[in-house]
Scaffold this motif. Structure first.
Motif, PDB file in Angstrom:
ATOM      1  N   GLY A  13       0.823  -1.214   0.000  1.00  0.00           N
ATOM      2  CA  GLY A  13       0.000   0.000   0.000  1.00  0.00           C
ATOM      3  C   GLY A  13       0.852   1.257   0.000  1.00  0.00           C
ATOM      4  O   GLY A  13       0.538   2.238  -0.680  1.00  0.00           O
ATOM      5  N   MET A  14       1.941   1.234   0.760  1.00  0.00           N
ATOM      6  CA  MET A  14       2.838   2.391   0.788  1.00  0.00           C
ATOM      7  C   MET A  14       3.474   2.623  -0.575  1.00  0.00           C
ATOM      8  O   MET A  14       3.562   3.760  -1.046  1.00  0.00           O
ATOM      9  N   ALA A  15       3.893   1.564  -1.235  1.00  0.00           N
ATOM     10  CA  ALA A  15       4.514   1.697  -2.560  1.00  0.00           C
ATOM     11  C   ALA A  15       3.510   2.236  -3.574  1.00  0.00           C
ATOM     12  O   ALA A  15       3.844   3.093  -4.399  1.00  0.00           O
ATOM     13  N   ALA A  16       2.277   1.743  -3.514  1.00  0.00           N
ATOM     14  CA  ALA A  16       1.247   2.204  -4.454  1.00  0.00           C
ATOM     15  C   ALA A  16       0.913   3.673  -4.222  1.00  0.00           C
ATOM     16  O   ALA A  16       0.781   4.451  -5.176  1.00  0.00           O
ATOM     17  N   GLN A  17       0.793   4.084  -2.963  1.00  0.00           N
ATOM     18  CA  GLN A  17       0.484   5.485  -2.665  1.00  0.00           C
ATOM     19  C   GLN A  17       1.651   6.405  -3.011  1.00  0.00           C
ATOM     20  O   GLN A  17       1.441   7.549  -3.407  1.00  0.00           O
ATOM     21  N   ARG A  18       2.883   5.907  -2.901  1.00  0.00           N
ATOM     22  CA  ARG A  18       4.040   6.703  -3.311  1.00  0.00           C
ATOM     23  C   ARG A  18       3.978   6.980  -4.819  1.00  0.00           C
ATOM     24  O   ARG A  18       4.199   8.104  -5.269  1.00  0.00           O
ATOM     25  N   THR A  19       3.641   5.949  -5.594  1.00  0.00           N
ATOM     26  CA  THR A  19       3.519   6.130  -7.043  1.00  0.00           C
ATOM     27  C   THR A  19       2.406   7.112  -7.368  1.00  0.00           C
ATOM     28  O   THR A  19       2.560   7.974  -8.237  1.00  0.00           O
ATOM     29  N   ARG A  20       1.277   6.990  -6.663  1.00  0.00           N
ATOM     30  CA  ARG A  20       0.163   7.928  -6.870  1.00  0.00           C
ATOM     31  C   ARG A  20       0.594   9.356  -6.552  1.00  0.00           C
ATOM     32  O   ARG A  20       0.299  10.287  -7.312  1.00  0.00           O
ATOM     33  N   ALA A  21       1.316   9.543  -5.449  1.00  0.00           N
ATOM     34  CA  ALA A  21       1.784  10.877  -5.074  1.00  0.00           C
ATOM     35  C   ALA A  21       2.743  11.438  -6.128  1.00  0.00           C
ATOM     36  O   ALA A  21       2.671  12.627  -6.460  1.00  0.00           O
ATOM     37  N   GLU A  22       3.611  10.597  -6.676  1.00  0.00           N
ATOM     38  CA  GLU A  22       4.524  11.048  -7.727  1.00  0.00           C
ATOM     39  C   GLU A  22       3.756  11.551  -8.956  1.00  0.00           C
ATOM     40  O   GLU A  22       4.120  12.568  -9.548  1.00  0.00           O
ATOM     41  N   MET A  23       2.708  10.827  -9.349  1.00  0.00           N
ATOM     42  CA  MET A  23       1.891  11.250 -10.496  1.00  0.00           C
ATOM     43  C   MET A  23       1.177  12.563 -10.199  1.00  0.00           C
ATOM     44  O   MET A  23       1.099  13.445 -11.059  1.00  0.00           O
ATOM     45  N   LEU A  24       0.653  12.716  -8.986  1.00  0.00           N
ATOM     46  CA  LEU A  24      -0.053  13.942  -8.617  1.00  0.00           C
ATOM     47  C   LEU A  24       0.892  15.137  -8.605  1.00  0.00           C
ATOM     48  O   LEU A  24       0.531  16.228  -9.067  1.00  0.00           O
ATOM     49  N   VAL A  25       2.106  14.943  -8.102  1.00  0.00           N
ATOM     50  CA  VAL A  25       3.089  16.027  -8.089  1.00  0.00           C
ATOM     51  C   VAL A  25       3.479  16.386  -9.525  1.00  0.00           C
ATOM     52  O   VAL A  25       3.622  17.564  -9.865  1.00  0.00           O
ATOM     53  N   LYS A  45      -2.275  12.716 -15.524  1.00  0.00           N
ATOM     54  CA  LYS A  45      -2.117  11.272 -15.349  1.00  0.00           C
ATOM     55  C   LYS A  45      -2.676  10.865 -13.991  1.00  0.00           C
ATOM     56  O   LYS A  45      -2.629  11.631 -13.036  1.00  0.00           O
ATOM     57  N   ASP A  46      -3.213   9.651 -13.938  1.00  0.00           N
ATOM     58  CA  ASP A  46      -3.734   9.105 -12.690  1.00  0.00           C
ATOM     59  C   ASP A  46      -3.446   7.616 -12.663  1.00  0.00           C
ATOM     60  O   ASP A  46      -3.423   6.963 -13.703  1.00  0.00           O
ATOM     61  N   VAL A  47      -3.238   7.073 -11.466  1.00  0.00           N
ATOM     62  CA  VAL A  47      -2.922   5.658 -11.333  1.00  0.00           C
ATOM     63  C   VAL A  47      -4.188   4.855 -11.052  1.00  0.00           C
ATOM     64  O   VAL A  47      -5.152   5.361 -10.497  1.00  0.00           O
ATOM     65  N   VAL A  48      -4.157   3.606 -11.476  1.00  0.00           N
ATOM     66  CA  VAL A  48      -5.246   2.659 -11.225  1.00  0.00           C
ATOM     67  C   VAL A  48      -4.664   1.543 -10.369  1.00  0.00           C
ATOM     68  O   VAL A  48      -3.642   0.950 -10.726  1.00  0.00           O
ATOM     69  N   PHE A  49      -5.317   1.280  -9.241  1.00  0.00           N
ATOM     70  CA  PHE A  49      -4.849   0.234  -8.326  1.00  0.00           C
ATOM     71  C   PHE A  49      -5.570  -1.074  -8.613  1.00  0.00           C
ATOM     72  O   PHE A  49      -6.697  -1.088  -9.082  1.00  0.00           O
ATOM     73  N   ALA A  50      -4.902  -2.172  -8.299  1.00  0.00           N
ATOM     74  CA  ALA A  50      -5.492  -3.509  -8.385  1.00  0.00           C
ATOM     75  C   ALA A  50      -4.966  -4.325  -7.213  1.00  0.00           C
ATOM     76  O   ALA A  50      -3.888  -4.053  -6.679  1.00  0.00           O
TER      77      ALA A  50
END
Length: 143
Positions: A13-25, A45-50
């Motif tokens: 979860g931490m790794a996925a949220q880090r990637t999401r934060a990078e895209m948002l920044v 850009k936005d990330v999709v989680f699975a």
């Protein structure tokens, strides 16, 4: 679920949220970008989680146990039309004086970034709780 599996779920979860934060920044940094190497304005850009099955070094002893984590399944690019602004002196202006800017709301991106941070913090708290449980278990075994 074993305590070690819980740590792996939180770590995913931490790794996925880090990637999401990078895209948002990246989105926030490019709110005014009118020219990209691909041509045209920057596209949000936005990330999709699975869900993702987490395996651990201890999984051999827990064959019937599968814990679910999260992973970034895809990075989606916004397909909305760009925002047109009338700026006739701008180097990227078309024949009518309009410039295409990315169609995104910086306030919305900031709220999404705060959400990603809180989700990351929640995973850190869960991991800390599991670490404390492991530590207390070891203390109980010593006594």
């Amino acid at each position: 679920m074993s305590l070690f599996s819980a740590i792996q779920v939180s770590a995913s979860g931490m790794a996925a949220q880090r990637t999401r934060a990078e895209m948002l920044v990246e989105n926030m940094a490019n709110t005014e970008t009118t020219r990209t190497p691909e041509g045209g304005p920057y596209k949000r850009k936005d990330v999709v989680f699975a869900s993702q099955v987490q395996s651990s070094p201890f999984s051999a002893s827990f064959q019937n146990e599968l814990s679910q984590g999260v992973q970034v399944a895809d990075v989606m690019t916004d397909s909305r039309a760009p925002e047109l602004r009338y700026l006739p002196g701008h180097p990227d202006a078309d024949a009518n004086g309009y410039v295409a800017f990315p169609n995104m709301n910086p306030a919305e991106e900031m709220v999404n970034l705060m959400n990603a941070q809180r989700s990351y913090d929640g995973n850190v708290s869960a991991m800390t709780a599991v670490k404390d449980m492991i530590s207390h278990s070891i203390d109980l075994m010593r006594a």
